[in-house]
Design a protein around this motif. Structure first.
Motif: not given
Length: 218
Positions: A79-90, A96-102, A143-146
């Motif tokens: 969770x820390x990994x995908x939350x960090x990716x979302x924060x960086x995505x803006x 944001x969707x691409x960041x979650x997949x990455x 799932x909610x973030x996606x």
């Protein structure tokens, strides 16, 4: 009168305890990757950590307690990994969707040891309610973030279609995790990421240009 050593300050004691606890959790992952879930014990974990079995018992009481906390810690890192990716995505829902997949194919998350741990625990969820509860707790958040990113991109779409699209995306990357785990020599995380982005281009046309650019950058 012999001078007695001063007790360590409470903060230092807590830091030492946290460090020792994490040392045991890290050793648990290594033990599961090497021995499997059933053959991982307090003894195998203590040996991996270079500590006595008594220390493992002190912090986790039992094998069940240790494994439950190891799964929770594994999910927390994910969770820390995908939350960090979302924060960086803006705020851009495409980014944001691409960041979650990455994030699903980040080397910290998608590697042979980590995949071994995921599938070992998932195989036991039916028999161990605690594992299922932890998985549900963390999966709901991702799932909610996606779904939120899909909803922002699919404006005007039926809620059911949005929810299904989010579930398809999540299921697709899960499928590639399984292939990477079962057939590691036939796939690479990079290829799986590229194919997942390609699939999302078709599911959510609004993201096609950004997803194609992300694929080309791999």
């Amino acid at each position: 009168m012999t001078d007695q050593p001063s007790p360590k300050p409470r903060k230092e004691r807590k830091e030492n305890a946290d460090r020792r606890r994490q040392q045991l959790l890290d050793a648990t992952w290594r033990s599961i990757a090497e021995n499997g879930l059933a053959r991982t014990t307090l003894a195998t974990v203590a040996a991996q950590a270079g500590l006595s079995q008594g220390v493992a018992v002190f912090y986790f009481k039992s094998k069940a307690g240790l494994l439950t906390e190891a799964l929770r810690d594994h999910y927390a890192r994910y969770q820390a990994t995908w939350e960090r990716a979302l924060a960086e995505a803006g705020d851009d829902p495409r980014a944001r969707l691409i960041a979650l997949i990455r994030a699903d194919f980040d080397p910290e998350i998608c590697n042979p040891e980590a995949l071994s741990i995921w599938f070992a625990f998932w195989g036991e969820q039916k028999f161990t309610p605690d594992y299922a509860a932890i998985s549900a707790q963390f999966d709901i958040a991702r799932n909610e973030a996606i779904r939120e990113a899909c909803a922002a991109l699919m404006q005007g779409a039926d809620e059911g279609d949005i929810t299904r699209t989010a579930e398809w995306i999540d299921t697709f990357s899960d499928g590639y995790w399984q292939r990477l785990h079962v057939l590691p020599g036939s796939y690479s995380a990079k290829d799986c990421l590229a194919e997942t982005l390609r699939m999302v281009e078709r599911l959510v046309p609004q993201i096609s240009e950004a997803a194609a650019e992300a694929r080309r950058a791999l």
